[in-house]
Design an enzyme around this catalytic site. Structure first.
Site, short mmCIF file in Angstrom:
data_model
loop_
_atom_site.label_atom_id
_atom_site.label_comp_id
_atom_site.label_asym_id
_atom_site.label_seq_id
_atom_site.Cartn_x
_atom_site.Cartn_y
_atom_site.Cartn_z
N GLY A 13 -9.50 -27.06 -112.09
CA GLY A 13 -9.00 -25.38 -113.87
C GLY A 13 -7.68 -25.51 -113.27
N THR A 14 -7.29 -24.57 -114.94
CA THR A 14 -6.12 -23.88 -115.06
C THR A 14 -5.48 -23.24 -113.39
OG1 THR A 14 -6.61 -23.51 -117.05
CG2 THR A 14 -4.55 -22.83 -116.34
N SER A 16 -7.29 -23.06 -110.74
CA SER A 16 -7.80 -23.20 -108.89
C SER A 16 -8.19 -24.61 -108.92
CB SER A 16 -9.10 -22.34 -108.73
OG SER A 16 -10.16 -22.61 -109.04
N VAL A 18 -11.20 -26.98 -106.70
CA VAL A 18 -12.76 -26.91 -105.92
C VAL A 18 -12.65 -28.39 -105.00
CG1 VAL A 18 -15.34 -26.55 -105.32
CG2 VAL A 18 -13.72 -25.40 -107.44
N LYS A 33 -13.04 -23.14 -102.66
CA LYS A 33 -11.62 -22.99 -104.01
C LYS A 33 -10.58 -22.81 -103.89
CE LYS A 33 -12.31 -19.85 -108.36
NZ LYS A 33 -13.41 -18.78 -108.71
N ASP A 128 -19.56 -13.37 -118.19
CA ASP A 128 -19.14 -14.47 -118.31
C ASP A 128 -20.05 -15.62 -118.29
OD1 ASP A 128 -17.85 -16.53 -119.58
OD2 ASP A 128 -16.22 -17.82 -117.83
#
Length: 419
Positions: A13-14, A16, A18, A33, A128
């Protein structure tokens, strides 16, 4: 990561990425992570909401388990070692042609409501909840990614632009940050529908279209609801009356009880919306409650002395001592009204392993500055505002914005604006 062997990359992702890792100590596999931004101190690491929330909520069978926090003081790198799950809900339903069985849907939703109930009772709401943040492994469901979570007791208004658009509640869309933990229930209701139908319930292309999609199905809200929303909105709004097609037309293959719970979870007015705890008592989950009750009875029968676990033989006229009667009565009450870990029943937080360079074994958990402190009367747990290094002091009515970015598990981007 001298204690771990990298197996492969799971996602990125932006903020991090995994990785799948294998522990050289126990041979088990974990999800690592790895944060992309560097940190200057342990205090900054500990002030991350995600870490503080996982410390508060673990252990729980429906919350993702945080096993270890690895912080390299020299390089400033940070990694969270969590349990490895098979996939998230979005990956589970993506590309399916046949819906899941209602038995599976019921099992997953019961576990999701259990996770929400545990979280809300411990003074946290997620903000979220969406299929990408709900992980499954065989028949076990766990809620993850607490990077956006907030305290139930913190001051409003909160950040307006929060949660993925398709799962954003009306109060998030129509007020200037005046929402509560009930927003999680709305999001879970949207997930409920998506698991059952394999299609998103309100796939809005933007915020105006999101409201329009909600009104197309649920209809415009009552005037009293709009009045409440207008009181916490700088800009006024009015909607032309729309009856709404209703969710029942879209979910004809589901049972009436399923439809009843779904409608209760996506009630427009948060004050009329069902809570996670109330959802667990809904008739739709009768089978799950009965199974838990039976498992509890079996556990008592296995682990308690025979004279407490089972009734005496027929025709036996001996009388149980008063103390024994009290014990039996206590067990019966526990079966009917199980105690839950909640705001009034705080337990000691599990201690984190915070390595330095590789392991910071000298850093003890009791000295960690915690957002979880008791109120002035010692009764209500209050999450203290996060204090990240370099953050300027805000007024009480403003959302705290630490200089550190909040990290979240990478998600699969969808076509159509589901972000």
């Amino acid at each position: 990561f001298i204690d771990y062997k990298t197996i492969g990359k799971i996602g990125e992702g932006t903020f991090s990425e995994v990785m799948k890792m294998q522990s050289l100590r126990d041979g088990n596999y974990y999800a690592c992570k790895q944060m992309k931004q560097h940190f200057e101190s342990i205090e900054q690491v500990n002030n991350l909401r995600e870490i503080q929330a996982l410390r508060r909520l673990n252990p729980h069978p429906n919350i993702l388990t945080l096993h270890e926090v690895i912080f390299d003081r020299k390089s400033g790198s940070l990694a969270l070692i969590c349990e490895l799950m098979d996939m998230n809900i979005y990956e589970l339903i993506r590309g399916r042609r046949q819906p899941l069985s209602e038995k599976t849907i019921r099992l997953y939703m019961y576990q999701l409501c259990k996770s929400l109930d545990h979280m809300h009772r411990n003074g946290i709401f997620h903000r979220d909840v969406k299929p990408e943040n709900i992980l499954v492994k065989q028949d076990v469901l766990k809620l993850g990614d607490f990077g956006s979570c907030r305290s139930v007791y913190s001051k409003q208004p909160y950040t307006e632009y929060i949660s993925t658009r398709w799962y954003r509640s009306p109060e998030c869309l129509l007020t200037d940050g005046y929402y509560s933990y009930k927003m999680d229930v709305w999001s879970a209701g949207c997930v409920f529908y998506e698991i059952a139908s394999l299609e998103p319930l309100f796939p809005g292309a933007n915020e105006l279209d999101q409201i329009s999609k909600i009104h197309d199905i649920i209809g415009t809200p009552a005037q009293k609801t709009l009045t409440k929303f207008k009181q916490s909105r700088a800009m006024s709004f009015d909607f032309p009356f729309k009856k709404g097609s209703g969710i029942s037309l879209l979910t004809t293959h589901l049972s009436p009880q399923c439809h009843s719970l779904l409608c209760a979870m996506v009630a427009y007015d948060p004050d009329e919306r069902i809570s996670a705890h109330q959802a667990l008592q809904h008739p739709y989950f009768q089978e799950q409650r009965a199974a838990e009750k039976q498992a509890s009875a079996n556990y008592r029968h296995t682990h308690l002395p025979d004279h407490l676990a089972a009734p005496g033989p027929a025709g036996n006229n001996w009388h149980t001592a008063k103390e024994g009667q009290k014990q039996k009565q206590s067990l019966r009450q526990e079966e009917e009204h199980p105690q839950r870990q909640g705001a009034a029943y705080l337990m000691e937080l599990p201690k984190l392993k915070l390595p330095s360079v590789t392991k910071l074994s000298s850093y003890s958990s009791p000295s960690l500055p915690s957002i979880f402190a008791r109120g002035t009367h010692g009764k209500v747990p209050v999450l203290q505002p996060l204090k990240c290094g370099g953050a300027s002091k805000k007024t009480e009515t403003q959302d705290m914005k630490p200089n550190l970015k909040q990290y979240r598990l990478p998600t699969i981007e969808r076509r159509g604006g589901g972000c």
